[in-house]
Write an enzyme that holds these catalytic residues in place. Structure first.
Site, PDB file in Angstrom:
ATOM      1  CB  CYS A  74     -18.356  -6.831 -54.128  1.00 26.44           C
ATOM      2  SG  CYS A  74     -17.231  -6.516 -52.764  1.00 26.44           S
ATOM      3  CB  CYS A 187     -11.067 -10.081 -54.996  1.00 23.74           C
ATOM      4  SG  CYS A 187     -11.184  -8.271 -54.950  1.00 23.74           S
TER       5      CYS A 187
END
Ligand code: DGL
Length: 260
Positions: A74, A187
């Site tokens: 992440c 992302c």
């Protein structure tokens, strides 16, 4: 620590499963424990303090489970928490950042026009500002926060072609895409949109994500410590999530198999 110990991989939700797929592909003997924090997703619109706290709690869980390394799958949690995680634990912590360097280096010295698509928090944090500083003189870099792309994955609507294309047009129509050299998927949720981005962008624009590089880095670090799983180890993936609903469990399994 035994080389057969598992690797912990976590994300705010289901995006990090795109990284797990890469581990399965490139390091098939590893045993992966995945934790998605879908009950608290998205992280990208939270404060860095909130994300830090959530990340530390997940890491604590992994350490109790005896992992040999943690992959912060992440970009958002990496920007907010990777330093604290590294201070607190003595196992390797592999973080992620938007692959801006790969995008800029692709021009071999010529000026690149790059759009970095990521969460609002990633693009706002100091870590990304420091990364931008290294490249912004020589290249043209646009920052595009795309929070809706996280929601669409989490709500299981990734297969809704019209919704996805409408959302992408909403973010990217203001650019002259013919003049763009690459789009960085900063992302891990966005990696699932690769085919949609291909449809949106002219063939001259590259689509770049950091998953392969992250997994390569994991391999190098484990090898240097003598902790790569042996070739006769049977790898596998265990999926866990803070949202205990059957919907999330089914969606996680679907995403693990997505595009294979
Ligand atoms: N998948 C995450 C990332 O790589 C963040 C998604 C979120 O906003 O929760 O940045």
């Amino acid at each position: 620590m035994a080389s057969t110990a598992p690797v912990g991989v976590f994300d705010s939700g289901l995006g990090g499963i795109s990284v797990v797929r890469q581990i399965v592909r490139d390091m098939p003997h590893e045993h992966v424990l995945y934790f998605g924090d879908s009950a608290n997703a998205p992280y990208g619109i939270k404060t860095p303090e909130q994300v830090r706290e959530l990340s530390l709690a997940i890491a604590e869980r992994f350490v109790r489970q005896g992992v040999k390394a943690i992959v912060v799958a992440c970009n958002t949690a990496t920007s907010a928490a990777v330093n604290d995680l590294r201070e607190r634990y003595d196992i390797p912590i592999i973080g992620m950042e938007p692959a801006l360097k790969v995008a800029c280096d692709a021009g071999h010295g010529t000026r690149q026009r790059v759009i970095v698509a990521a969460t609002p928090l990633t693009l706002r944090e100091r870590k990304f500002a420091a990364l931008m500083d290294r490249f912004k003189e020589q290249h043209t870099i646009y920052r595009e926060p795309c929070p809706d792309l996280v929601e669409i994955v989490e709500s299981g609507r990734l297969g809704d072609h019209d919704l996805v294309m409408r959302t992408l047009h909403g973010y990217f129509d203001r650019y002259d895409l013919d003049a763009i050299d690459s789009v960085v998927l900063g992302c891990t949720h966005f990696v699932f949109y690769r085919d949609y981005f291909r449809e949106l962008l002219p063939p001259t624009a590259a689509i770049i994500d950091g998953n392969e590089g992250t997994v390569r880095h994991l391999g190098v670090v484990l090898e240097s410590l003598g902790r790569l799983a042996p070739d006769d180890a049977v790898g596998g993936v265990e999926l866990a999530n803070s949202d205990p609903s059957p919907r999330i469990a089914a969606l996680s399994r679907e995403l693990l198999a997505y595009g294979r």
